[in-house]
Design an enzyme around this catalytic site. Sequence first.
Site, PDB file in Angstrom:
ATOM      1  N   THR A   1       0.937  -1.150   0.028  1.00 41.42           N
ATOM      2  CA  THR A   1      -0.049   0.025  -0.004  1.00 41.42           C
ATOM      3  C   THR A   1       0.760   1.171  -0.038  1.00 41.42           C
ATOM      4  OG1 THR A   1      -1.610  -1.303   1.454  1.00 41.42           O
ATOM      5  CG2 THR A   1      -1.783   1.007   1.173  1.00 41.42           C
ATOM      6  N   GLU A   2       0.694   2.320  -1.167  1.00 39.02           N
ATOM      7  CA  GLU A   2       1.375   3.521  -1.093  1.00 39.02           C
ATOM      8  C   GLU A   2       2.814   3.334  -0.879  1.00 39.02           C
ATOM      9  OE1 GLU A   2      -0.599   5.996  -1.546  1.00 39.02           O
ATOM     10  OE2 GLU A   2      -2.412   5.449  -0.841  1.00 39.02           O
ATOM     11  N   LEU A   3       3.170   2.152  -1.705  1.00 43.57           N
ATOM     12  CA  LEU A   3       4.666   1.830  -1.581  1.00 43.57           C
ATOM     13  C   LEU A   3       5.265   1.729  -0.221  1.00 43.57           C
ATOM     14  CD1 LEU A   3       6.113   3.117  -5.157  1.00 43.57           C
ATOM     15  CD2 LEU A   3       5.027   1.154  -4.595  1.00 43.57           C
TER      16      LEU A   3
END
Lengths: 468, 429
Positions: free
Chosen positions: A145-147
Amino acid sequence: MRNLCLYFQIHQPFRLRRYRFFDIWNNHYYYDDYLNESIMQRVSARSYLPTNRILHELLKESGNGFKLTISISGLAIDQFRRYAPEVLESFQELAALPGVEFLSETYAHSLASLGHTDEFIRQVKAHEQVMDEVFNVKPQVFRNTELIYSDEIGAVISGMGYKGMITEGAKHILGWKSPDFLYCNSINPRLKVLLKNFKLSDDIAFRFSNKGWVEWPLTAEKYAGWLQNLPEKEEVVGIFMDYETFGEHQWEETGIFDFLKAFPGAVRQETDFQFSTPSEIMQKLQPVSEISVPWPISWADKEKDLSAWLGNELQDEAFKKLYGLEEKVTGIDDPDIQRDWNYLQASDHFYYMCTKFFSDGEVHSYFNPYDSPYDAFINYMNVLSDFELRVKSLVTEPAPDSETVKLTKVLKEKEELIAKYEKELKRTRMALARTKKRGTATSSQSITRTTKKNVSGKSPGKKKTSSK
Amino acid sequence: MKVLMFGWEFPPHISGGLGTASYGLTRGMYTIGGIDILFVVPKAYGDEDQNIARVIGAGDVIVKQHLYTFSKLNKQMNYFQVESKVVPYVDPEDFWKLKKKEVSADRWYVQTDEQGKIKFSGKYGADLLEEIRKYALVASVIARENEFDVIHAHDWLAYPAGIAAKAVSGKPLVIHVHATDFDRSRGNVNPEVYAIEKQGMDVADKIIAVSNLTRNIIIEKYRIPQEKVITVHNAVDPVTTDQRNFEKGQLGDKIVTFLGRITMQKGPEYFVEAASRVLQRMDQVRFVMAGSGDMMQKMIALAAAKGIMNRFHFTGFLKGDEVYRMLHLSDVYVMPSVSEPFGISPLEALQSSVPVIISHQSGVAEILTHALKINFWDIDAMSDSIYALLNYPALTKMFTKYGKEEVNRLKWENAAQKVREIYLSLVSN
C-alpha cells in the site's frame, strides 16, 4: 540495454456515508453508494477505459517491445464488479496479452503491514487469491500500500516466497546513492528491491499539465531525451504512478493520452532503454548493494514517510481502535463482518484525517468527501463504534474459568521472570567476555590493588597508579 | 498620523463585543506606533439644567476634555465625553424599552456618568435616531476644533458622527462594520436603521468589515462596490493568569455549554434540540445555557417539553469572572449563531482549552481551522459533533493542542497593521 519499468497502481476505496452517532447500532450499512458509484463511473469513462484502449493497442503492436506492470487493489476489484464490470473485463483482456505483469498487494489497500503482521499476511493471501480468480496470474513481486516499505516488511514478504518488492526511491534513504539500480533487502538479501525514480515519475504524474513549469509542454521525445541522458551506468529506471494519472489527474485535454501513445516509439528511437517488468529485471540484474530502511517509507507527499496516514492524535486513535478488533474479527465467520473489516482498513480513511491537509492540501483534498480532518475522524469513529458493537455481539467471550485464569497468570509471571534472567545472563556473559579479552592478569591485579587501597586508606598517589 | 475615532464604549464600561473590539484595535495601534488616536466616546453627560441640547446647538463646547493615561503603555490619549442617551446594539424599540426601565432604575446613567452627579428627570423627548443626529452635531464641533488626518467610525450609531466630521473637515472617512441590521434582525430589517447604515457606507471612503461574511452582506445587501470593502478580522487579548486558575468541576458529568445572549440571533433553540438528541444516547453529560435574553422563557419551556430539564441548566446572566469559571467547567463550547458578524467568545473558550463547535454563519469560522464547524440549522451535525467530542478523546487532545496555538497567533497588532495600511492608502491619495 538499459531497463525501463513502467508501473501503474489502481485503487478505489469504499467511501463512507455520513454516519451519525444515532445510527450506531441502528444501521449497519456504512458506504456512500451514490458517491462511490459516481466516482467509479467518472474515472472509468475518463481514465480506465480510454487508457486501457491505448495500452491494448500499444501492447498488440508488434515490435515496439512495450511492456507494462499493473497492480489493482482488492477493493478496486470489488468496485469494478459492483459498478463497472466492463472495466474489469478490459483489464482481463489486457492481462491476457504478453508483456503485462501484475503485482501483488494487500487486498484492502491497508496499513496492516505496520505492526499487524498476521492480518497483513492474510490480506496478501486474499489478494493472491483474487488475482488468480480474476486474471489467472500468480504475481512474483509485491507492492505494498502506497509503496510503504521497511526492512521488516521486506523480510515478511520474502518469507512468503516473493522474489522482490518495489518502493519509493526516497532521498533520505538513498543519500548519495541513485535509485536507478537494483537493491536488496538488508535482513534477507534474497529479496530484491526495485526503486521509483521520483523525479522522472512526478514529471508525468504531477507536472505534466503545469504551465508554470519550465519544461511545459512535455513531449515524449523530450522525455526520452532525459532518459538517454541519464548516466550510462544506471541500469534501471522505475516510473511508477497512479493509473488515474491518465485522463483523471491529467485530463485528456492536457494531451496526456497523446504522450502515452507516443511514449514507446520515442523510447525505442531515442534511447538504448528497453521496457522490462519487475520480475524480468530481478531475474536479469544483480543487486548492487543492500538498502537499509529501518523506518517505513512511502511514496506520499514531500516527506515520503507515513505522516499522511498516521501520526496525529486522530489517526493514531482510529488506527489503535481499528486494530484492537483484529483478534476478535479473525474468529468471526460472517461475510458482512469480513467485508466491512476489509473496507474499514483502507488507508484512505486515515488519509482524510491528515492535518497536514491544512497547509499542504491539494493532493489530500482529491476525492476527499470530507470538509475537514475532524469531520473525517468523527464519521469514521462512529462507524467503527457500530462495527465494534457488532463484532462484540458475535464473539461469545469464553467464561473465564477461575483455575485456568490463575494458572495462566502464574505461567505469564514465570515467563517474564525467565526472560528477565536470560537478559541478565546475557549481559553478564558479554561483560565477562569483554574482560577476558583485555587480559585476566591486569584486571585481577587492579582488583587486588583497589582492595588494598581501600584497606590502607585513601592516598592520592596510589589512586593514580591503580587507575592506570 | 492623527485619527479621529468615534466609538461607543471604552473599558471598563463595556457591555458587548463592540467595546472589546474597538478597544483591542486601539491598543494594537498604540503597540505598532505612529498613530495618535482621538477617541470619542458618547456618554450621557448629566447636567442639572438639562441644557445640553441647546449647548450643542449653539455650537458651544459642551464637551469636557479628559486626559486618560494608558498605564501599560504610558501613552496619553484624549477622550471626549459627548452627551448621549444611546447604548450600542439597540434598535429603536429596544431603546424605548430601555428608557422606560431607566425611569425607575437609572442604571444606564449612573454607569455613564463620570462624576456621579447626574439628576434624572424622566423627560426623554428625543428618540434614538434623534440622539444619533445630536451625536453627529457634536462630532462636527469636535472635527472643527481638532486636527486629524483620518476619521474612523465604529458601527452604525457612529456613522452619522463620522459623516458630519467628514463634511466639516473634508478628511477621508473609514467606517468599521461590526454588525449590520441583517445580523440583528434575521433579515427583518428596520428601514431607518438600514438607511443610516447605507448612507454611512456610501459616504465612507473605505469600509472595514470584521469578516468576509459581513463583507458579503455589505456588498450584496447594501450594494457597495466590492473594492471599497476590506475584511480585517478581530483578534483576542491573551488571558491573564488569574483567569486561568479556576478549579475544574468536581461533578463526574461532562458539561456542554452555550454562552451568550439568549436571543434569536444566537440560535439557542438549535442547542436545546441537539442536547435532547445527545441525551437520548448517553448520560453522564449536562447541558448549560448561560446568559439571559428575550428567548430565555421560551427555551426553558422547550427544554421542559423535551423532558431534559434534569440535565439542562440555565444560569442566567454571568458577570466578569463567572464567564471564565463557566468556561473552565466546560468540556464543549457550542455557538450555533444564526448570523454572527465575528463572535469573539469561541476564541476565549479555546484560550481556556475548551474545544468549540461553531456555526458556518459566524465570521470567526473563517479564521479558525481547529474547530468543528456546522450549519446552525443542522442539529444532526451539531449533536454528532457534541457526541464525538465527549466520546473520542483524541479530538479534544487535538483542539487543546492546536486550537490554543492558533488563537495565540491572532494578535490585535496584526489587525491594527491592516487598518494602518488602509489609512495610509487614503491619506496618500
